[in-house]
Every structure is written in structure tokens, then in C-alpha cells.
Design an enzyme around this catalytic site. Structure first.
Site, short mmCIF file in Angstrom:
data_model
loop_
_atom_site.label_atom_id
_atom_site.label_comp_id
_atom_site.label_asym_id
_atom_site.label_seq_id
_atom_site.Cartn_x
_atom_site.Cartn_y
_atom_site.Cartn_z
N LYS A 52 0.70 -1.22 -0.07
CA LYS A 52 -0.11 0.06 0.02
C LYS A 52 0.83 1.27 0.06
O LYS A 52 0.51 2.40 -0.61
CB LYS A 52 -0.95 0.11 1.22
CG LYS A 52 -1.82 -1.21 1.46
CD LYS A 52 -2.60 -1.25 0.06
CE LYS A 52 -3.35 -2.90 -0.23
NZ LYS A 52 -2.43 -3.99 -0.09
N ILE A 183 -1.95 -9.78 -6.27
CA ILE A 183 -0.72 -9.24 -6.02
C ILE A 183 -0.26 -8.75 -7.59
O ILE A 183 0.61 -7.48 -7.51
CB ILE A 183 0.47 -10.23 -5.50
CG1 ILE A 183 0.06 -10.57 -4.18
CG2 ILE A 183 1.98 -9.64 -5.66
CD1 ILE A 183 0.90 -11.67 -3.57
N LEU A 185 -1.70 -7.71 -10.25
CA LEU A 185 -2.61 -6.41 -10.60
C LEU A 185 -2.09 -5.23 -9.86
O LEU A 185 -1.79 -4.17 -10.29
CB LEU A 185 -3.88 -6.49 -10.38
CG LEU A 185 -4.47 -7.56 -11.41
CD1 LEU A 185 -6.09 -7.72 -11.04
CD2 LEU A 185 -4.46 -7.02 -12.79
N GLU A 186 -1.95 -5.42 -8.24
CA GLU A 186 -1.53 -4.35 -7.73
C GLU A 186 -0.19 -3.75 -8.01
O GLU A 186 -0.07 -2.53 -7.98
CB GLU A 186 -1.65 -4.53 -6.13
CG GLU A 186 -3.24 -4.84 -5.59
CD GLU A 186 -3.29 -4.92 -3.89
OE1 GLU A 186 -4.34 -5.04 -3.58
OE2 GLU A 186 -2.20 -5.19 -3.51
N HIS A 444 -26.67 12.67 -1.31
CA HIS A 444 -26.37 13.12 -2.57
C HIS A 444 -25.31 14.34 -2.55
O HIS A 444 -25.56 15.27 -1.88
CB HIS A 444 -27.62 13.62 -3.57
CG HIS A 444 -27.47 14.19 -4.61
ND1 HIS A 444 -27.28 13.28 -5.69
CD2 HIS A 444 -27.39 15.37 -5.21
CE1 HIS A 444 -27.10 14.16 -6.81
NE2 HIS A 444 -27.20 15.48 -6.54
#
Length: 463
Positions: A52, A183, A185-186, A444
Site C-alpha cells: 500500500k 498481487i 495487478l496491484e 447526494h
């Protein structure tokens, strides 16, 4: 040789082992925690947190270079200093690891054993060269290790796994990522956004992360193909070391053969449970084809023995919160044996921290019985808040049971996926119907209004 007699021995001081030890101690058991490697957990040291940190740097670079559509211009180039990026990744990673290590070292010294554990028999462990532990119950929480297919093992330091990435001193120029799972893709997208030339090669089935819904997977495939060189269906035919590079030959889905050269191959081809060094052949436990003890997924007990297996070591749900829950229950059952109780699992939730994010909650599309459910859909391309933020890429499917109208699961790619996933997991765990969910407040304009659209679509099909 000294022998310790204990109630519970926990093998592994990671995300499952620590809760197991603490749960056993809370029950009044004499427990020991055995660890042969460094303290710090997979999550803190080589998993959740450092990945991260790298993704956060990648997102910062992406946002800084993507302001023009708002009429906001950054004069000059956005400069990425790979050494500074990796220095922060390692520094903050070490900080997180330090917290874990500090917690372990606050445990009583007599409860902490260092060394690799091996079974001598069903209830006896050899730890290192000079200690044996006779335990009434044992918890196996040894985690998992990245799998490196045989064809890549001769390529030396040019082949890396995610553990190695976070030790880089600088960012490489060009990387091939093998495997389009979570893993792959990240890290593939993160490295690409940080200026690394990335080629991500998936497998023959064309999977995109954990997605099983073909429509969502197809949409996600298109998103990543636009972001970097993504071959979701590829077959690697050869990998050869050439100096400090690797020459890779792979066949694309259309049959074309591609030869290319990379600084590194990042292998993200899955993980295997760390049980090979436990000498399980010395026990009476039945083992599966991968050498993992056959166990009850509800109680985590292996056969009829007072042995419990938790976390990545059992190969079921390699997620931190699942490992912690399993570890806690394994520790309780080990301490209370033979009064074993089943684990009550929370609503399934998984997140891929790409941009847009991927998430899954509850039942997978692939596991749903045909004709037993309806699908509600929303595209985030024209969803109000998503378009305002220019984050309007995504497609969501929610699944509702035809007979009960209950929400049973969802798969999607889209903005704020990690946050929406929690809302849907809570609704699932509360056993809410689509109608009850639609009665909840929606502010909204927020991205969550897209969830309301999907739920309305499902409700209309249930009518």
C-alpha cells in the site's frame, strides 16, 4: 536437550499465530509461541502495508500528472525519484514491523521460542537443536510462501517475488509481471504509474484478479489493457538469463509470439502453505496432495488429533482478517480441547487496491446456482459523483436471491471499492433484503448512489 511441557504450542508468530497464542493465554493455558524466522508478520513486512505504501506513491504520481482535464495545469514534468520512493516504502514498512516486533517482545520471555519447529510425534516438537516441546494441543500457523514455477528458478536474482520488491533501492526500468492475481495487478499497476515499463502476463484462463463474473472480468480487463501492457491470456514459452536481464518469449491470445527483454521478472503466481519443513510425516495426520493436514474448515481441527491449522497455512482464505479470526478460534479450541467449537465466519469480503478498485462481497458469481438469483447492475461511467471526480470507470453486479429477496453477494470494479465493500459486507452479515437496503439513507452526491442504482435494478427483476 531440555523438554518443556505446555498446554498449547503455537508454530508461527504471524497474523494467525499471534491471535492464537493470545486466545490460548486468555483461557489460562500454558502456551508458547515458536518462530523460526523474523518477527513482524507477512502483512507488515512483505504484504499489506509495504504494497500500500508503493501504491500510495503511484497514486500520487498519477494524480499529479492527471490534472489537465480539470483545467489545472502542472508546469513542467512530474519527476519520480525511485530512490526516494523506495526509501519511504522501506522506512514506513520498518515502522509498521517495529510495532509488531515490540508487541511480541513484550510477551514473557519464557513463552517465546526461536527456531524451526519439527514434529517428532503427534504431540512432541523439536525446536532448534536443544529444545523439545511436549504439547497437549498444537496450532500450525506457519503462513505461506510465494510460488516460483520451475522454469524461472535458474534465472538468479533477476527473478523476484513481492517480498523482494520492497527491498529494492531504486525502481527498475522494465519489469515483466507473471500472474494477473491480486498481487500482480496491484504491483503491476503501481510500478507502471511510477514510470516502470510493465508487461503483465496472465494465464490461459484470462483471470483478472479474483473476479468470477465474466462481464465484470471483461470490463476490468479492458481497464487494465488501457493502463499498461496487459496480456490477460498469455503463455510463456521460454525465459533466459542474458547478463543482468531476462529474455522472455511468450505467446499472446491471438497466437503471436513476442520476444522481449526485462530487468526483472516479478513472479506473482500464487502462494503455497509453509508446511514442508514441519516433518508432518512423523505424525498420524492425514495429508492432502500438497502435504497440508486434512482438517475441518469449521473447527480448524486436523483429523481427530488436538492439532489446529489457521491462516495462510491452511490455504483457504489468505486475508489478514480471516487469518486473525482463524488464529483466535484455533487458539481457543486448542486451549479448550476436546470441547471444540466451530468458527463463525464473518461475511466474505475481499478488495484489490488497484485504481479503479476491485471488490467482492459474499457469494461469488461462479458459485451461485443458475436461476436462483437475479443480477442488478450499475455502470459508474455516468454515475454522478464518479464523473465529477473523473473517476467514472467501473461496472458492478449485485446478486439477490429470487426466493427470499436477500442480498447474497456482489462483484465489481469501480471507484471507492474498498469503502463500498464494507457497506455491502455489513448488509450481507445482517441478512438484509434488497428492499431493506434500499430503505437505508443515501446522501447526494456520493459514489454510493451507484449501489442504490444496482439494488433498484435487482429489485425490478425480482418483481
Amino acid at each position: 536437550m531440555k523438554t518443556l511441557n505446555v498446554d498449547v504450542a503455537v508454530i508461527g508468530a504471524g497474523s494467525a499465530g499471534l491471535p492464537a497464542y493470545r486466545a490460548a493465554k486468555a483461557e489460562g493455558a500454558r502456551a508458547v509461541l515458536i518462530e523460526g524466522g523474523p518477527y513482524g508478520t507477512t502483512c507488515a513486512r512483505v504484504g499489506c502495508m509495504p504494497s500500500k505504501l508503493l501504491i500510495a506513491a503511484a497514486d500520487a504520481a498519477h494524480h499529479a500528472s492527471s490534472t489537465a482535464p480539470f483545467g489545472v495545469y502542472v508546469d513542467g514534468n512530474v519527476r519520480i525519484d525511485g530512490r526516494d520512493v523506495m526509501r519511504r516504502v522501506r522506512s514506513e514498512r520498518d515502522r509498521f514491523v517495529g510495532f509488531v516486533v515490540e508487541g511480541v517482545e513484550q510477551m514473557p520471555a519464557e513463552d517465546r521460542l526461536r527456531g524451526d519447529a519439527q514434529f517428532v510425534d503427534d504431540g512432541l516438537l523439536q525446536v532448534g537443536d536443544d529444545t523439545r516441546v511436549r504439547a497437549r494441543s498444537i496450532v500450525i500457523a506457519t503462513g505461506s510462501t510465494p510460488v516460483v514455477p520451475a522454469m524461472y528458478r535458474t534465472l538468479g536474482d533477476r527473478v523476484v517475488v513481492n517480498d523482494d520488491v520492497f527491498e529494492w533501492q531504486d525502481l527498475p526500468r522494465k519489469v515483466a509481471v507473471i500472474g494477473a492475481g491480486v498481487i500482480g495487478l496491484e504491483l503491476g499497476q503501481a510500478l507502471s504509474r511510477l514510470g516502470v515499463a510493465v508487461t503483465l502476463l496472465g494465464g490461459a484462463r484470462g483471470h483478472v484478479g479474483p473476479l468470477s463474473d465474466p462481464d465484470i472480468a471483461a470490463y476490468a480487463r479492458g481497464v487494465f489493457e488501457q493502463a499498461f501492457r496487459f496480456e490477460s491470456r498469455a503463455h510463456v514459452e521460454a525465459a533466459t538469463r542474458v547478463g543482468d536481464t531476462v529474455q522472455l518469449r511468450y505467446r499472446r491470445a491471438d497466437g503471436d509470439v513476442v520476444d522481449d527483454t526485462f530487468d526483472y521478472l516479478l513472479i506473482a503466481a500464487g502462494r503455497r502453505p509453509n508446511v514442508g519443513r514441519l516433518a508432518l510425516h512423523n505424525t498420524s495426520l492425514a495429508l492432502d496432495g500438497d502435504g497440508v493436514p486434512v482438517y475441518d474448515p469449521l473447527t480448524l481441527q486436523a483429523g481427530g488429533q488436538p492439532v489446529f491449522i489457521a491462516g495462510d497455512a491452511n490455504g483457504v482464505l489468505p486475508l489478514l482478517h480471516e487469518a486473525a479470526d482463524e488464529g483466535r478460534m484455533a487458539g481457543l479450541n486448542a486451549a479448550r480441547f476436546p470441547a471444540v467449537q466451530p468458527l463463525v465466519r464473518r461475511a466474505p469480503i475481499s478488495v484489490v487496491f488497484t485504481d479503479p478498485g476491485i471488490a467482492m462481497v459474499g457469494a461469488r458469481h461462479a458459485d451461485l446456482a443458475p436461476d436462483a438469483y437475479v443480477v442488478g447492475e450499475v455502470s459508474f461511467e455516468d454515475q454522478g459523483r464518479s464523473r465529477v471526480m473523473l473517476r467514472n470507470r467501473g461496472l458492478m453486479h449485485v446478486y439477490a436471491d429470487r426466493a427470499t429477496r436477500r442480498f447474497v453477494g456482489a462483484e465489481w470494479i469501480g471507484p471507492d471499492a474498498e469503502h463500498i465493500a464494507h457497506l455491502l459486507a455489513w448488509a450481507l452479515q445482517m441478512k438484509l433484503t434488497v428492499d431493506a437496503m434500499l430503505a437505508m439513507p443515501f446522501y447526494h452526491p456520493v459514489v454510493e448512489e451507484g449501489v442504490r442504482t444496482a439494488l433498484r435494478s435487482a429489485a425490478a427483476r425480482l418483481a
